[in-house]
Structures are given as structure tokens and as C-alpha cells.
Design an enzyme around this catalytic site. Structure first.
Site, PDB file in Angstrom:
ATOM      1  N   CYS A 130       5.732  -5.949  15.916  1.00 49.96           N
ATOM      2  CA  CYS A 130       5.040  -5.217  17.149  1.00 49.96           C
ATOM      3  C   CYS A 130       3.591  -5.828  17.054  1.00 49.96           C
ATOM      4  CB  CYS A 130       5.264  -3.872  16.581  1.00 49.96           C
ATOM      5  SG  CYS A 130       6.786  -3.384  16.205  1.00 49.96           S
ATOM      6  N   ASN A 134      -4.209   3.771  15.801  1.00 50.94           N
ATOM      7  CA  ASN A 134      -5.351   3.539  14.809  1.00 50.94           C
ATOM      8  C   ASN A 134      -5.467   1.907  15.249  1.00 50.94           C
ATOM      9  OD1 ASN A 134      -7.284   3.621  13.078  1.00 50.94           O
ATOM     10  ND2 ASN A 134      -5.785   3.958  11.479  1.00 50.94           N
ATOM     11  N   SER A 153      11.615   6.108   8.551  1.00 48.20           N
ATOM     12  CA  SER A 153      11.336   5.662   9.820  1.00 48.20           C
ATOM     13  C   SER A 153      11.958   4.408  10.083  1.00 48.20           C
ATOM     14  CB  SER A 153       9.854   5.577   9.911  1.00 48.20           C
ATOM     15  OG  SER A 153       9.144   5.071  10.887  1.00 48.20           O
ATOM     16  N   SER A 157      10.970   4.996  15.789  1.00 44.88           N
ATOM     17  CA  SER A 157       9.716   4.461  16.498  1.00 44.88           C
ATOM     18  C   SER A 157       9.934   4.128  18.051  1.00 44.88           C
ATOM     19  CB  SER A 157       8.915   3.299  15.705  1.00 44.88           C
ATOM     20  OG  SER A 157       8.642   4.142  14.490  1.00 44.88           O
ATOM     21  N   LEU A 158      10.080   4.666  19.005  1.00 41.95           N
ATOM     22  CA  LEU A 158      10.386   4.564  20.291  1.00 41.95           C
ATOM     23  C   LEU A 158       9.152   3.920  21.122  1.00 41.95           C
ATOM     24  CD1 LEU A 158      13.172   4.702  21.660  1.00 41.95           C
ATOM     25  CD2 LEU A 158      12.093   6.711  23.121  1.00 41.95           C
ATOM     26  N   HIS A 159       8.104   4.475  21.059  1.00 42.04           N
ATOM     27  CA  HIS A 159       6.647   3.928  21.547  1.00 42.04           C
ATOM     28  C   HIS A 159       6.781   3.804  23.208  1.00 42.04           C
ATOM     29  CE1 HIS A 159       5.411   3.625  17.567  1.00 42.04           C
ATOM     30  NE2 HIS A 159       5.894   2.406  17.297  1.00 42.04           N
ATOM     31  N   CYS A 200       3.202   8.338   1.645  1.00 39.72           N
ATOM     32  CA  CYS A 200       3.728   7.286   2.687  1.00 39.72           C
ATOM     33  C   CYS A 200       3.869   5.912   1.931  1.00 39.72           C
ATOM     34  CB  CYS A 200       2.595   7.154   3.891  1.00 39.72           C
ATOM     35  SG  CYS A 200       3.362   6.081   4.924  1.00 39.72           S
ATOM     36  N   GLU A 246       0.757  -1.318   0.119  1.00 38.15           N
ATOM     37  CA  GLU A 246       0.002   0.058  -0.014  1.00 38.15           C
ATOM     38  C   GLU A 246       0.692   1.334  -0.021  1.00 38.15           C
ATOM     39  OE1 GLU A 246      -2.889  -1.996   3.523  1.00 38.15           O
ATOM     40  OE2 GLU A 246      -1.664  -0.178   3.828  1.00 38.15           O
ATOM     41  N   CYS A 260      -1.007   1.101   9.076  1.00 37.72           N
ATOM     42  CA  CYS A 260      -0.486   0.374   7.989  1.00 37.72           C
ATOM     43  C   CYS A 260      -0.762  -1.156   7.929  1.00 37.72           C
ATOM     44  CB  CYS A 260       1.068   0.650   8.107  1.00 37.72           C
ATOM     45  SG  CYS A 260       1.792  -0.242   9.617  1.00 37.72           S
ATOM     46  N   CYS A 269       6.101  -7.165   7.297  1.00 35.42           N
ATOM     47  CA  CYS A 269       7.076  -6.754   8.195  1.00 35.42           C
ATOM     48  C   CYS A 269       7.532  -7.803   9.009  1.00 35.42           C
ATOM     49  CB  CYS A 269       6.588  -5.536   8.906  1.00 35.42           C
ATOM     50  SG  CYS A 269       8.047  -4.775  10.019  1.00 35.42           S
ATOM     51  N   GLY A 306       6.486  -2.298   6.211  1.00 35.85           N
ATOM     52  CA  GLY A 306       7.873  -2.829   6.453  1.00 35.85           C
ATOM     53  C   GLY A 306       8.831  -1.696   7.392  1.00 35.85           C
ATOM     54  N   GLU A 307       9.947  -2.255   7.541  1.00 35.02           N
ATOM     55  CA  GLU A 307      11.216  -1.558   8.107  1.00 35.02           C
ATOM     56  C   GLU A 307      12.074  -1.392   7.216  1.00 35.02           C
ATOM     57  OE1 GLU A 307      12.478  -0.515  11.407  1.00 35.02           O
ATOM     58  OE2 GLU A 307      14.141  -0.106   9.972  1.00 35.02           O
ATOM     59  N   CYS A 358       0.579  -3.836  15.671  1.00 38.27           N
ATOM     60  CA  CYS A 358       0.379  -3.358  14.284  1.00 38.27           C
ATOM     61  C   CYS A 358      -0.041  -4.374  13.245  1.00 38.27           C
ATOM     62  CB  CYS A 358       1.917  -2.859  13.965  1.00 38.27           C
ATOM     63  SG  CYS A 358       2.153  -2.947  12.288  1.00 38.27           S
TER      64      CYS A 358
HETATM   65  S1  SF4 Z   1       5.075  -1.034  13.650  1.00 31.80           S
HETATM   66 FE1  SF4 Z   1       6.368  -0.896  11.964  1.00 31.80          FE
HETATM   67  S2  SF4 Z   1       8.027  -2.111  12.420  1.00 31.80           S
HETATM   68 FE2  SF4 Z   1       6.425  -2.679  13.924  1.00 31.80          FE
HETATM   69  S3  SF4 Z   1       5.478  -4.613  12.971  1.00 31.80           S
HETATM   70 FE3  SF4 Z   1       4.298  -2.718  12.194  1.00 31.80          FE
HETATM   71  S4  SF4 Z   1       5.372  -2.115  10.436  1.00 31.80           S
HETATM   72 FE4  SF4 Z   1       6.948  -3.478  11.275  1.00 31.80          FE
END
Ligand code: SF4
Length: 370
Positions: free
Chosen positions: A132, A316, A217, A240-242, A121, A108, A359, A128, A183-184, A135
Site C-alpha cells: 500500500c 499518520n 485486520s 481495511s477498505l480505504h 497491537c 514492533e 506501523c 508486508c 504485516g497482513e 504505508c
Molecule cells: S497498510 Fe497494512 S496491508 Fe498495506 S502495506 Fe501497510 S501493513 Fe501491509
């Protein structure tokens, strides 16, 4: 300098994507042209059509002899992505495209229009591997890395839509690119670097978009950040610390078991020192998980003497997930505490909620239909 080692096995593409001019350096484009028995400048000509005029339609390449156009197109601009669905929201100001790749894999991209800019984006991987738990993309695992051609095609497609005049803002120019889709990016290092060159090199070798308008990112792959620091591409880094504590981060962002917060911030600091670019800290606010005042306090203390900006992202929620966005009052308190430390903070506007905006959600819902 540490050599980048991927933290997960390189996913193998069953059938490789065709090579595209966006996978080549400007020199390689000229070389390929010579290998075809053509003058080297044909490679530059086709790059001009692609990057300057955003055209992959050989009928429009009037400076190339007609009998050569089909062969040149086949060699340099094979079809890599095909539009499956487009969904729009925010009165057409947000547009999410779902693309099918040559092997049927879905990815996407999201185009967001603002009064002063148009941002796309994009996805750098299909799925990925970072896992996480909050996600949608992470839940499906990693299908495969995208090639530079497949990533660049998402950007060129967005640039074409902007230039077409079909958007509610009329004709506009794609101004910003963020690697925040599926993805990363730093786990697909070389294709991402090639894409950054395609974006930033001046016409005709690239799109000529300033590196300052590009954000990469990462979830915190320290060896990738270190390598990026040495590239001399001064894009913005987003980490992306979170959460500011390793204990929670080990479960929220599993790669933290390998790279701790202290190391991630040290790598981001080194990036900032080398490039002079303030970095951003991405923080998805999740109700009762990472949105407590003591965590805001800890984050404030961690960042108060760093050149970093915090982007708070109201989560989200993905369908069926126990993770949800913070209460409004907790979000406001989080902002207040960070500001009390002098840390610049913004709450990100969450575009595209009604169109499976997190995402991976559009690809996930499309897969579920099949
Ligand atoms: S938040 Fe980002 S790094 Fe983590 S699984 Fe989702 S796409 Fe991958």
C-alpha cells in the site's frame, strides 16, 4: 471451501526460528514431553507457567524438579524475541516496543492503555508484501512471516508488562489484542490461527482471553476471510477498505486488482452471518485522495444495509511521503454523511504519533540508524 493460496511467494526464513511451546498444540506439548523421556504432564506444566503465570524463567518453575528445568526451558521456551527499544508517549499510556528476532529481523508492538482496557497491537509479519503506497511498512516489502511463537511472544510480553504494575495505571490485565501492526495477518495464515488459539484457549492451554476481544485486520484477502469463517474462532474482523470505489482502490490497496470491493464485502458479510460479529471497515482518511463527500456518500450507500462499523483513521504521515491527513472539516463532513445513512462511525484516536506511531515507522527509523 476454497483452499487458501498465498498471493505472494512464501518468504523463506534463512534460519528457522526455534520451535516454542506457542508453536505447538496442547497435544503436541505433551508429545514433545514424552519424546524427551518425561511424563506428558510436564508439557502441560510448562504451558501453565507460560500462559497462566506468564513465566519463561525456569527458576520460578518450582513444581518441576530443578535438574530438569534448563532442559525443559530449552525445548519449550527458547528465546525468540529480544527488546531493542521502548518508547512511550501520552504520559506513558502508549508504549511502543521494538523487538529483534533470532535472525536480526525487527518488528514492533504497541501497548495502549485506556480507562477500561489495555490493548496490544502486534505484528504478524516482518514487513508486508501488500505494498500500500501510503504505508511505511508496505514501502519496505515483506522480509518474512513470523512464527506463532514470535507473534505470541509479543502478546505475552505485553501481558507481563500489564501484570508488573510498572505502568501508569498500576497493575492491570491485558484485555484486547489487535492484529494491526506490521504485516497482513491472513497472508501468514497458519501461524496466525495458532496464535488465535494461544490467545483464546482457557488456561493452561492458552491465555484465556475472549475471542470477542481480539481483532484480525485484513486488507481483503477473500480466500483468507473465507477460511477464517470456517475456523469457528469468533474474533472481530476488520477490513481495511480505504475507499468505496475499485478504481482508486486498485492503486491505494494493490491487492484490489485481485479481490474487488464487492467480493471483499461479500466475504465479510458471510463472516458476520456465520459468527454474528459485526465487522469493522478501516478507512485511512487521506487528504484530497479518498476524503471527498461523494466517496463518503458512496460508502454510506454500500454499507447502509450491512452490519458494519466504520473506523476512520486520520492518516499518520510517514516521513517524506506526499500522503497526509485530511483537513478537520473534511473529516467532519465525512462522518456526517456516513451518519446520515445510519452507518455507525468513529474516528480513531491516533495514539503514538510522536513515537513513529504508523506501523513500521519505528522499525524503519531503527534500520536507518544501522
Ligand atoms: S497498510 Fe497494512 S496491508 Fe498495506 S502495506 Fe501497510 S501493513 Fe501491509
Amino acid at each position: 471451501m476454497t483452499e487458501l493460496k498465498l498471493v505472494f511467494d512464501e518468504p523463506v526464513q534463512k534460519k528457522k526460528a526455534p520451535r516454542h511451546l506457542a508453536d505447538m498444540t496442547p497435544e503436541e506439548r505433551r508429545e514433545v514431553s514424552k519424546e524427551m523421556g518425561l511424563p506428558a504432564f510436564r508439557g502441560t506444566q510448562v504451558a501453565t507457567h507460560y500462559f497462566t503465570h506468564l513465566s519463561d524463567n525456569p527458576d520460578e518453575w518450582t513444581d518441576i524438579p530443578q535438574d530438569l528445568r534448563a532442559t525443559i526451558a530449552e525445548k519449550f521456551t527458547p528465546k525468540l524475541i529480544e527488546l531493542v527499544t521502548t518508547r512511550t508517549t501520552d504520559n506513558g499510556m502508549t508504549r511502543k516496543d521494538l523487538w529483534k528476532l533470532h535472525d536480526g529481523v525487527l518488528v514492533e508492538s504497541v501497548l495502549m492503555l485506556y480507562p477500561d482496557r489495555a490493548t496490544v497491537c502486534i505484528s504478524s509479519q516482518a514487513g508486508c508484501g501488500m505494498n500500500c503506497p501510503f504505508c511505511a511498512t508496505g514501502q519496505g516489502g515483506l522480509t518474512r512471516n513470523l512464527t506463532a511463537g514470535e507473534i505470541t511472544e509479543q502478546i505475552v510480553a505485553a501481558a507481563r508488562v500489564c501484570a508488573s504494575g510498572a505502568l501508569p495505571v498500576g497493575q492491570t490485565r491485558l484485555s484486547n489484542i489487535v492484529f494491526m501492526g506490521m504485516g497482513e495477518p491472513l497472508a501468514n495464515y497458519n501461524p496466525v490461527i495458532q496464535t488465535l488459539k494461544n490467545i483464546t484457549l482457557p488456561n493452561p492451554d492458552g491465555l484465556g482471553i475472549s475471542a470477542r476481544s481480539v481483532t484480525v485486520s485484513t486488507v481483503g484477502l477473500v480466500n483468507g476471510i473465507e477460511k477464517l469463517t470456517e475456523e469457528g474462532i469468533n474474533c472481530t474482523l476488520a477490513v481495511s477498505l480505504h475507499t468505496p470505489d475499485d478504481e482508486l482502490r486498485d492503486s491505494l490497496v494493490p491487492i484490489n486488482e485481485r479481490f474487488k470491493i464487492r467480493e471483499v464485502l461479500a466475504a465479510a458479510d458471510a463472516y458476520e452471518k456465520k459468527t454474528g460479529r459485526r465487522y469493522s471497515i478501516e478507512y485511512a482518511l487521506i487528504r484530497d485522495i479518498n476524503d471527498q463527500s461523494w466517496r463518503a456518500d458512496l460508502l454510506g450507500r454500500l454499507l447502509k444495509s450491512r452490519n458494519a462499523h466504520v473506523n476512520l483513521i486520520p492518516l499518520n504521515p510517514t516521513p517524506g511521503s506526499k500522503w497526509t491527513a485530511s483537513r478537520r472539516e473534511d473529516e467532519q463532513e465525512f462522518v456526517r454523511i456516513l451518519e446520515s445513512y445510519g452507518v455507525p462511525v468513529t474516528v480513531r484516536d491516533t495514539r503514538g504519533r510522536e513515537i513513529d506511531g504508523a506501523c513500521g515507522q519505528l522499525a524503519a527509523s531503527e534500520k536507518a540508524k544501522n
